[in-house]
Design a protein around this motif. Sequence first.
Motif, PDB file in Angstrom:
ATOM      1  N   ALA A  21       0.816  -1.217   0.000  1.00 43.48           N
ATOM      2  CA  ALA A  21       0.000   0.000   0.000  1.00 43.48           C
ATOM      3  C   ALA A  21       0.848   1.265   0.000  1.00 43.48           C
ATOM      4  O   ALA A  21       0.447   2.279  -0.577  1.00 43.48           O
ATOM      5  N   VAL A  22       2.018   1.223   0.631  1.00 44.10           N
ATOM      6  CA  VAL A  22       2.796   2.458   0.807  1.00 44.10           C
ATOM      7  C   VAL A  22       4.070   2.521  -0.022  1.00 44.10           C
ATOM      8  O   VAL A  22       4.675   3.593  -0.151  1.00 44.10           O
ATOM      9  N   LEU A  44      -4.767   5.284   7.122  1.00 47.06           N
ATOM     10  CA  LEU A  44      -5.296   3.921   7.214  1.00 47.06           C
ATOM     11  C   LEU A  44      -4.260   2.948   7.754  1.00 47.06           C
ATOM     12  O   LEU A  44      -4.551   2.132   8.639  1.00 47.06           O
ATOM     13  N   VAL A  45      -3.028   3.040   7.244  1.00 43.05           N
ATOM     14  CA  VAL A  45      -1.971   2.135   7.706  1.00 43.05           C
ATOM     15  C   VAL A  45      -1.571   2.476   9.135  1.00 43.05           C
ATOM     16  O   VAL A  45      -1.364   1.588   9.969  1.00 43.05           O
ATOM     17  N   TRP A  46      -1.468   3.773   9.449  1.00 41.60           N
ATOM     18  CA  TRP A  46      -1.173   4.197  10.821  1.00 41.60           C
ATOM     19  C   TRP A  46      -2.242   3.670  11.774  1.00 41.60           C
ATOM     20  O   TRP A  46      -1.926   3.096  12.816  1.00 41.60           O
ATOM     21  N   HIS A  47      -3.504   3.849  11.415  1.00 42.89           N
ATOM     22  CA  HIS A  47      -4.618   3.452  12.278  1.00 42.89           C
ATOM     23  C   HIS A  47      -4.647   1.946  12.520  1.00 42.89           C
ATOM     24  O   HIS A  47      -4.792   1.496  13.664  1.00 42.89           O
ATOM     25  N   GLN A 154      -9.328  -5.130   6.769  1.00 43.95           N
ATOM     26  CA  GLN A 154     -10.223  -4.216   6.065  1.00 43.95           C
ATOM     27  C   GLN A 154      -9.517  -2.899   5.747  1.00 43.95           C
ATOM     28  O   GLN A 154      -9.606  -2.389   4.630  1.00 43.95           O
ATOM     29  N   HIS A 155      -8.804  -2.342   6.717  1.00 43.85           N
ATOM     30  CA  HIS A 155      -8.113  -1.067   6.496  1.00 43.85           C
ATOM     31  C   HIS A 155      -6.952  -1.212   5.514  1.00 43.85           C
ATOM     32  O   HIS A 155      -6.693  -0.295   4.727  1.00 43.85           O
ATOM     33  N   ALA A 156      -6.273  -2.338   5.539  1.00 39.90           N
ATOM     34  CA  ALA A 156      -5.206  -2.567   4.558  1.00 39.90           C
ATOM     35  C   ALA A 156      -5.796  -2.610   3.146  1.00 39.90           C
ATOM     36  O   ALA A 156      -5.218  -2.049   2.198  1.00 39.90           O
TER      37      ALA A 156
END
Length: 168
Positions: A21-22, A44-47, A154-156
Amino acid sequence: MNVNELLTEAYARLPDLVGAAVDGLTPPQLRWVPQLGANSIGWLVWHLTRIQDHHVAQLLGTGQLWTEGDRAGRFGRAADPDDTGYGHTPEQVAAVAPQSPQVLVDYHAAVWDRTRSFLAGLAPADLDRVVDDSWDPPVTLGVRLVSVVDDSLQHAGQAGYVRGLLPG
């Protein structure tokens, strides 16, 4: 397959998803949102990492990795152990400013290492231990671990989707 292997398999999928993702993004790309009120890739990744860090630290009865050293500063944040992103406003989402993709990957790797060690020590009977009795029914360790990995996956996926929407 035992409980340790099953949970480890689920959580072990996250580092590759986070990295994909990053990878190669600039700080402005990490903070970009497709529209006001949406979440950025960096947020999103931080969370998802903050939630795993927060919950696993709580299960271990230890401090969070978030509050160690200058980790929070690399995200433009204070080392507040209660700041996990839950309920963030669009302004608070925008204030999560990772300096680079690597700070996200490094934080997630540190949290994953601790989670993997925790999972390795679990016995099947541990999963029935109540870890939060403020819910009805009370939340067991097994339910909490599944909830965290479900939320993280889900966030990933959302971060990967937002990456596909990046302009240019």
